[in-house]
Write a protein that holds these residues in place. Structure first.
Motif, PDB file in Angstrom:
ATOM      1  N   PHE A 345      57.972  32.226  60.609  1.00 24.71           N
ATOM      2  CA  PHE A 345      56.521  31.997  61.219  1.00 24.71           C
ATOM      3  C   PHE A 345      55.760  32.112  59.904  1.00 24.71           C
ATOM      4  CE2 PHE A 345      57.298  36.401  61.805  1.00 24.71           C
ATOM      5  CZ  PHE A 345      55.985  37.068  61.413  1.00 24.71           C
ATOM      6  N   ALA A 346      54.355  31.710  60.007  1.00 24.63           N
ATOM      7  CA  ALA A 346      53.638  31.954  58.534  1.00 24.63           C
ATOM      8  C   ALA A 346      52.737  32.985  58.806  1.00 24.63           C
ATOM      9  CB  ALA A 346      52.600  30.780  58.682  1.00 24.63           C
ATOM     10  N   VAL A 347      52.667  33.707  57.710  1.00 21.34           N
ATOM     11  CA  VAL A 347      51.947  35.051  57.531  1.00 21.34           C
ATOM     12  C   VAL A 347      50.935  34.627  56.380  1.00 21.34           C
ATOM     13  CG1 VAL A 347      51.899  37.476  56.984  1.00 21.34           C
ATOM     14  CG2 VAL A 347      53.478  36.466  58.576  1.00 21.34           C
ATOM     15  N   GLY A 348      49.614  35.162  56.448  1.00 25.54           N
ATOM     16  CA  GLY A 348      48.713  34.894  55.468  1.00 25.54           C
ATOM     17  C   GLY A 348      47.536  35.945  55.218  1.00 25.54           C
ATOM     18  N   ASP A 349      46.714  35.831  54.174  1.00 22.93           N
ATOM     19  CA  ASP A 349      45.515  36.448  54.099  1.00 22.93           C
ATOM     20  C   ASP A 349      44.554  35.526  54.222  1.00 22.93           C
ATOM     21  OD1 ASP A 349      47.026  38.483  53.319  1.00 22.93           O
ATOM     22  OD2 ASP A 349      46.688  38.193  51.249  1.00 22.93           O
ATOM     23  N   VAL A 350      43.367  35.669  54.967  1.00 20.52           N
ATOM     24  CA  VAL A 350      42.409  34.994  55.509  1.00 20.52           C
ATOM     25  C   VAL A 350      40.911  35.539  55.070  1.00 20.52           C
ATOM     26  CG1 VAL A 350      41.225  33.483  57.457  1.00 20.52           C
ATOM     27  CG2 VAL A 350      43.943  33.980  57.121  1.00 20.52           C
ATOM     28  N   LEU A 351      40.093  34.875  54.697  1.00 26.12           N
ATOM     29  CA  LEU A 351      38.559  35.176  54.329  1.00 26.12           C
ATOM     30  C   LEU A 351      37.796  34.905  55.448  1.00 26.12           C
ATOM     31  CD1 LEU A 351      36.464  36.457  52.712  1.00 26.12           C
ATOM     32  CD2 LEU A 351      36.409  34.348  51.410  1.00 26.12           C
ATOM     33  N   ILE A 352      37.066  35.474  56.271  1.00 25.33           N
ATOM     34  CA  ILE A 352      36.281  35.235  57.372  1.00 25.33           C
ATOM     35  C   ILE A 352      34.965  35.134  57.030  1.00 25.33           C
ATOM     36  CG2 ILE A 352      35.605  35.606  59.574  1.00 25.33           C
ATOM     37  CD1 ILE A 352      38.279  36.269  60.434  1.00 25.33           C
ATOM     38  N   PRO A 353      34.034  34.330  56.859  1.00 22.57           N
ATOM     39  CA  PRO A 353      32.567  34.382  56.589  1.00 22.57           C
ATOM     40  C   PRO A 353      31.892  34.872  57.894  1.00 22.57           C
ATOM     41  CG  PRO A 353      32.980  32.076  56.939  1.00 22.57           C
ATOM     42  CD  PRO A 353      34.431  32.922  56.922  1.00 22.57           C
ATOM     43  N   LEU A 354      30.927  35.790  57.675  1.00 25.67           N
ATOM     44  CA  LEU A 354      30.187  36.229  59.153  1.00 25.67           C
ATOM     45  C   LEU A 354      28.991  35.835  59.189  1.00 25.67           C
ATOM     46  CD1 LEU A 354      31.206  40.070  58.532  1.00 25.67           C
ATOM     47  CD2 LEU A 354      32.216  38.343  60.151  1.00 25.67           C
ATOM     48  N   ARG A 355      28.461  34.835  58.147  1.00 25.56           N
ATOM     49  CA  ARG A 355      26.858  34.113  58.332  1.00 25.56           C
ATOM     50  C   ARG A 355      27.157  32.742  57.831  1.00 25.56           C
ATOM     51  NH1 ARG A 355      26.431  39.397  56.900  1.00 25.56           N
ATOM     52  NH2 ARG A 355      25.030  40.742  58.255  1.00 25.56           N
ATOM     53  N   ARG A 356      26.517  32.004  58.330  1.00 24.00           N
ATOM     54  CA  ARG A 356      26.544  30.474  57.874  1.00 24.00           C
ATOM     55  C   ARG A 356      25.577  30.337  56.384  1.00 24.00           C
ATOM     56  NH1 ARG A 356      24.464  26.605  62.773  1.00 24.00           N
ATOM     57  NH2 ARG A 356      26.055  27.147  64.312  1.00 24.00           N
ATOM     58  N   ASN A 357      26.389  29.567  55.710  1.00 22.25           N
ATOM     59  CA  ASN A 357      25.821  29.255  54.270  1.00 22.25           C
ATOM     60  C   ASN A 357      25.299  30.351  53.515  1.00 22.25           C
ATOM     61  OD1 ASN A 357      25.911  26.527  55.164  1.00 22.25           O
ATOM     62  ND2 ASN A 357      23.900  26.826  55.947  1.00 22.25           N
ATOM     63  N   ASP A 358      26.056  31.337  53.415  1.00 20.98           N
ATOM     64  CA  ASP A 358      26.063  32.554  52.719  1.00 20.98           C
ATOM     65  C   ASP A 358      26.772  32.427  51.097  1.00 20.98           C
ATOM     66  OD1 ASP A 358      26.051  35.039  51.817  1.00 20.98           O
ATOM     67  OD2 ASP A 358      26.711  36.217  53.757  1.00 20.98           O
ATOM     68  N   PRO A 359      25.989  32.734  50.243  1.00 18.69           N
ATOM     69  CA  PRO A 359      26.446  32.679  48.925  1.00 18.69           C
ATOM     70  C   PRO A 359      27.193  33.634  48.594  1.00 18.69           C
ATOM     71  CG  PRO A 359      24.063  33.041  48.729  1.00 18.69           C
ATOM     72  CD  PRO A 359      24.331  32.679  50.337  1.00 18.69           C
ATOM     73  N   ILE A 360      27.142  34.900  49.235  1.00 13.81           N
ATOM     74  CA  ILE A 360      28.002  35.937  48.877  1.00 13.81           C
ATOM     75  C   ILE A 360      29.558  35.903  49.248  1.00 13.81           C
ATOM     76  CG2 ILE A 360      28.476  38.422  49.713  1.00 13.81           C
ATOM     77  CD1 ILE A 360      25.308  38.703  49.668  1.00 13.81           C
ATOM     78  N   VAL A 361      29.726  34.860  50.324  1.00 15.51           N
ATOM     79  CA  VAL A 361      30.941  34.661  50.578  1.00 15.51           C
ATOM     80  C   VAL A 361      31.648  34.108  49.447  1.00 15.51           C
ATOM     81  CG1 VAL A 361      32.564  33.372  52.077  1.00 15.51           C
ATOM     82  CG2 VAL A 361      30.563  34.588  52.908  1.00 15.51           C
ATOM     83  N   ALA A 362      31.128  33.212  48.681  1.00 12.96           N
ATOM     84  CA  ALA A 362      31.648  32.499  47.525  1.00 12.96           C
ATOM     85  C   ALA A 362      32.187  33.474  46.684  1.00 12.96           C
ATOM     86  CB  ALA A 362      30.691  31.331  47.102  1.00 12.96           C
ATOM     87  N   LEU A 363      31.185  34.580  46.570  1.00 13.62           N
ATOM     88  CA  LEU A 363      31.091  35.399  45.389  1.00 13.62           C
ATOM     89  C   LEU A 363      32.581  36.343  45.799  1.00 13.62           C
ATOM     90  CD1 LEU A 363      27.594  36.931  44.687  1.00 13.62           C
ATOM     91  CD2 LEU A 363      29.152  35.302  43.226  1.00 13.62           C
ATOM     92  N   VAL A 364      32.708  36.669  46.874  1.00 22.31           N
ATOM     93  CA  VAL A 364      33.945  37.432  47.541  1.00 22.31           C
ATOM     94  C   VAL A 364      35.064  36.496  47.255  1.00 22.31           C
ATOM     95  CG1 VAL A 364      34.949  38.454  49.279  1.00 22.31           C
ATOM     96  CG2 VAL A 364      32.735  38.997  49.286  1.00 22.31           C
ATOM     97  N   HIS A 365      35.129  35.290  47.502  1.00 13.00           N
ATOM     98  CA  HIS A 365      36.331  34.374  47.264  1.00 13.00           C
ATOM     99  C   HIS A 365      36.544  34.439  45.740  1.00 13.00           C
ATOM    100  CE1 HIS A 365      38.343  30.332  48.662  1.00 13.00           C
ATOM    101  NE2 HIS A 365      39.360  31.267  48.332  1.00 13.00           N
ATOM    102  N   GLY A 366      35.754  34.074  45.121  1.00 13.67           N
ATOM    103  CA  GLY A 366      36.126  34.175  43.783  1.00 13.67           C
ATOM    104  C   GLY A 366      36.590  35.387  43.167  1.00 13.67           C
ATOM    105  N   ALA A 367      35.903  36.540  43.402  1.00 12.39           N
ATOM    106  CA  ALA A 367      36.492  37.758  42.959  1.00 12.39           C
ATOM    107  C   ALA A 367      37.947  38.107  43.497  1.00 12.39           C
ATOM    108  CB  ALA A 367      35.485  39.036  43.573  1.00 12.39           C
ATOM    109  N   LEU A 368      38.350  37.705  44.851  1.00 11.66           N
ATOM    110  CA  LEU A 368      39.605  38.014  45.052  1.00 11.66           C
ATOM    111  C   LEU A 368      40.665  36.924  44.567  1.00 11.66           C
ATOM    112  CD1 LEU A 368      38.807  38.041  49.375  1.00 11.66           C
ATOM    113  CD2 LEU A 368      39.499  39.776  47.803  1.00 11.66           C
ATOM    114  N   ALA A 369      40.181  35.715  44.144  1.00  8.04           N
ATOM    115  CA  ALA A 369      41.063  34.971  43.606  1.00  8.04           C
ATOM    116  C   ALA A 369      41.503  35.421  42.103  1.00  8.04           C
ATOM    117  CB  ALA A 369      40.434  33.573  43.458  1.00  8.04           C
ATOM    118  N   ALA A 370      40.116  36.001  41.468  1.00 10.07           N
ATOM    119  CA  ALA A 370      40.423  36.702  40.125  1.00 10.07           C
ATOM    120  C   ALA A 370      41.536  37.951  40.186  1.00 10.07           C
ATOM    121  CB  ALA A 370      39.109  37.021  39.505  1.00 10.07           C
TER     122      ALA A 370
END
Length: 387
Positions: A345-370
């Motif tokens: 079975f598949a296990v993974g890490d998921v990023l859940i945005p809590l607000r629509r069109n939130d630019p901070i989510v993109a920052l979080v995603h980029g920081a996690l990728a780095a």
């Protein structure tokens, strides 16, 4: 950026910060009886978020203490629980996000009431928003599990889309099958013959006995045997055995004792005569078992003691009518368990945005990728150094 958990202390007179403090509470603030009742009703089992286990982790386990809780209630009834820490606490990333608290075992699927899954999921996400978080990072969740399905349905309803950060496939056991048939199909006649030969060789050191300790009186001594075996092997050489760190040793002794009281933990031991050659810790939640850790006496490595114990455990789980499946909680491509337990079975890490069109989510995603890139590079360097 300041840890979300301390925002209330910045301006205690602020009603907004007071609401933030209530949205995320210490795990110890959750009434244990309500937590246990929710676990019985959970839409998806997770032995690592049982109160006896996670409270012990949060109390003393190295690097995992002081987790908080996002909780969902229907009136006075607890219908959802998600242990969390801040993104800063998790990875020193100064952005407003929460991360699922890691309970030592590799599964962080939240507890969601099967009788109100959508309501529970929605209220958990609302509680995350109320803390001031802009995103929620769920680590090691079952991607196709019922808990993630409920969260995805709420996100879809709200026009939000989760982002998959990474994933892997891990081994599981379909315990509804006949144990002998399952092992023969998984390993083949030739491999089973070789393992039987190794077992006969092991018997030269004494009669083979497979013990299961479940009662509170039995499980304490069995745990000490496991801890000694784990510390005697490669984990002890690397300094990562549980007993080598006071906080970890306290956590596992407390957790195993607490779950033994509710019949949700057992320690399996394989002996050759009076000598324990392998031992493992297994949690039980609803109809699922969780194979937490395995320790072996490496003096007997030529006889594959870890495999021998796993074969015995497989037969026991398949013969137990209360168990339908078992999660290996192992890494991808695990060389010992994958050939034996052929379910996946598949296990993974998921990023859940809590607000629509939130630019901070993109920052979080980029920081996690780095962070992920840097972490992978560090692991490669460590492997090279060890070689």
């Amino acid at each position: 950026m300041v840890d979300i958990a301390h925002q209330a202390a910045i301006n205690p007179a602020s009603a907004k910060h007071a609401a933030t403090a209530r949205a995320r509470v210490p795990l110890t603030a959750i009434e244990p009886g309500q937590w246990r009742t929710l676990a019985q009703r959970a839409i998806e089992p997770n032995g690592y978020y049982l109160p006896g286990w996670e409270l012990a982790v949060s109390a003393t386990a190295r690097g995992r203490t002081d987790a908080s809780a996002l909780s969902a209630y229907d009136g006075s009834r607890l219908i959802g629980l998600m242990p969390v820490i801040s993104l800063w606490r998790a990875w020193k990333i100064p952005l407003p996000a929460l991360v699922s608290a890691h309970p030592y075992g590799t599964l962080c699927s939240p507890l969601i009431d099967r009788d109100a899954p959508i309501e529970a999921a929605a209220r958990l996400l609302q509680q995350a928003r109320a803390t001031g978080a802009h995103a929620l990072v769920l680590n090691d969740v079952a991607l196709d599990g019922a808990a993630m399905t409920a969260l995805s349905q709420v996100l879809n309803r709200d026009g939000l889309k989760p982002r998959l950060l990474n994933s892997y496939i891990r081994a599981s056991l379909d315990a509804t099958q006949d144990g002998e048939t399952l092992l023969r199909d998984a390993l083949g006649t030739k491999k089973l013959k070789e393992l039987r030969r190794q077992r006969h060789r092991l018997e030269e050191h004494g009669a083979i006995v497979f013990d299961v300790a479940r009662s509170p009186d039995e499980i304490g001594p069995a745990l000490e045997t496991f801890l000694q075996l784990e510390a005697s092997g490669w984990k002890g050489k690397r300094g990562t055995a549980l007993v080598q760190h006071a906080g970890d040793a306290t956590f596992i002794r407390r957790a195993v004792s607490a779950l033994a009281e509710t019949g949700q933990c057992e320690i399996v031991t394989l002996r050759a005569g009076a000598t324990p050659v392998a031992a493992g810790i297994v949690l039980r939640h609803q109809d699922r078992a969780f194979f937490f850790k395995l320790g072996i006496d490496e003096r007997f490595a030529r006889y594959s003691p870890g495999v021998q114990l796993t074969l015995e455990l497989t037969g026991r789980l398949c013969a137990d009518p209360a168990i339908a499946s078992a999660d290996s909680t192992a890494s991808a491509d695990h060389p010992m368990i994958n050939p034996i337990w052929r379910g996946r079975f598949a296990v993974g890490d998921v990023l859940i945005p809590l607000r629509r069109n939130d630019p901070i989510v993109a920052l979080v995603h980029g920081a996690l990728a780095a962070h992920g890139i840097a972490y992978a590079a560090a692991r490669r360097a460590v492997r090279l150094l060890r070689k």
